[in-house]
Design an enzyme around this catalytic site. Structure first.
Site, PDB file in Angstrom:
ATOM      1  N   LEU A  57      10.658 -20.425  -4.938  1.00 18.35           N
ATOM      2  CA  LEU A  57       9.866 -19.638  -4.428  1.00 18.35           C
ATOM      3  C   LEU A  57       8.398 -19.784  -5.053  1.00 18.35           C
ATOM      4  CD1 LEU A  57       9.145 -16.976  -2.179  1.00 18.35           C
ATOM      5  CD2 LEU A  57       9.582 -15.606  -4.448  1.00 18.35           C
ATOM      6  N   ASP A  83       0.758  -1.192  -0.060  1.00 17.55           N
ATOM      7  CA  ASP A  83      -0.119   0.123   0.027  1.00 17.55           C
ATOM      8  C   ASP A  83       0.843   1.331  -0.092  1.00 17.55           C
ATOM      9  OD1 ASP A  83      -2.430   1.615   0.138  1.00 17.55           O
ATOM     10  OD2 ASP A  83      -2.913   1.167   2.095  1.00 17.55           O
ATOM     11  N   HIS A  91       2.807   3.256  -8.847  1.00 19.28           N
ATOM     12  CA  HIS A  91       2.466   1.709  -9.383  1.00 19.28           C
ATOM     13  C   HIS A  91       3.612   1.193  -9.899  1.00 19.28           C
ATOM     14  CE1 HIS A  91      -1.527   2.093  -7.521  1.00 19.28           C
ATOM     15  NE2 HIS A  91      -2.052   2.823  -8.565  1.00 19.28           N
TER      16      HIS A  91
END
Ligand code: FPP
Length: 259
Positions: A150, A39, A56
């Site tokens: 991962l 955020d 972004h």
């Protein structure tokens, strides 16, 4: 100088009193599944008099950096909240940009993810995504499905209440069809109908930008998760912040309701 975490959010611990090294943190158990609510992109851009989408874009670069670092640390699953079911309410131009980001990210970094043995997954309603976004994520999922490092799990068009509602509906249908009885519905069964069925619950949840709420993110899965909040905006989030969050996690005593 690194931004400080508000003290009251990490009670009793002086944040960033010392910087941790990767080696130090790796000596203790690393959380297997880390979930992050990324955020603060918009505020990061606003502070610089830039359009929100610039935040972004910068946030996407941080995704790359943190993915690579989490993999190096031996984290098994990294779940990132990239787009919520509520994010469609944003201005169309911002939604359009956010829907281009997975393509942009995967277009640039997919070869690197393949090389680093990262497996890409997406949880959320993929059917509602624009065709170009869906194509990009399906390609990445396909090309990395046999990777064993991962698991990079993007929550994309994800909402936890919608996820739980779908699970309840699917279970109800099984009962209706006579394949299940109401008594057979237990926590394990419900969990097996969620999008995280083979991922396990997050051990650590990180939310950046000073907001202290879950925003419809993994409500079932976070029941026993350790939370770590920071005022740092996502585009400013660094490897050192991740080390700090993990080091704090390592000092907490998880009891899962026991003593
Ligand atoms: C919240 O910040 C962030 C989002 C809704 C989008 C998160 C997306 C990224 C970090 C990039 C994703 C990258 C890939 C690879 C898909 P906000 O816009 O709500 O910030 P604000 O609260 O300051 O306005």
């Amino acid at each position: 100088m690194l931004n400080k975490v508000r003290l009251w959010k990490n009670k009793g611990q002086e944040p960033f009193s010392s910087e941790y090294t990767k080696e130090e943190v790796k000596k203790r158990p690393i959380p297997e599944h880390i979930a992050i609510i990324m955020d603060g992109n918009g505020r990061w851009a606003k502070k610089r008099a830039m359009p929100r989408v610039a935040g972004h874009y910068e946030g996407m670069q941080v995704v790359r950096k943190i993915t690579r670092f989490a993999n190096e640390l031996g984290v098994k699953v990294l779940t990132l909240y990239a787009f919520s079911t509520e994010n469609w309410k944003r201005p169309k131009s911002e939604v359009d940009y956010l829907m281009k980001l997975p393509e942009e990210f995967l277009g640039t970094f997919l070869p690197e993810l393949v090389k680093e043995n990262v497996q890409v997954r997406v949880m959320g309603n993929k059917e509602q995504l624009p065709e170009h976004t869906r194509r990009a994520v399906e390609k990445a999922i396909k090309e990395t499905k046999n990777n064993t490092g991962l698991i990079l799990n993007f929550a994309l068009n994800y909402g936890s209440r919608a996820e739980i509602t779908s699970a309840v509906q699917a279970i109800a249908k099984q009962i209706e069809a006579g394949n299940l009885t109401a008594e057979q519905v237990n926590e394990e069964l419900v969990a097996s109908y969620l999008m995280t069925k083979d991922l396990g619950d997050p051990d650590l949840l990180i939310r950046t930008s000073g907001e202290i709420r879950l925003s419809n993110f993994m409500l079932w899965q976070l029941a026993y998760t350790e939370f770590w909040f920071t005022d740092v905006l996502w585009p400013d989030f660094t490897e050192q912040h991740l080390l700090q969050a993990i080091a704090d996690f390592q000092q907490r005593g998880r009891r899962f309701g026991g003593v």
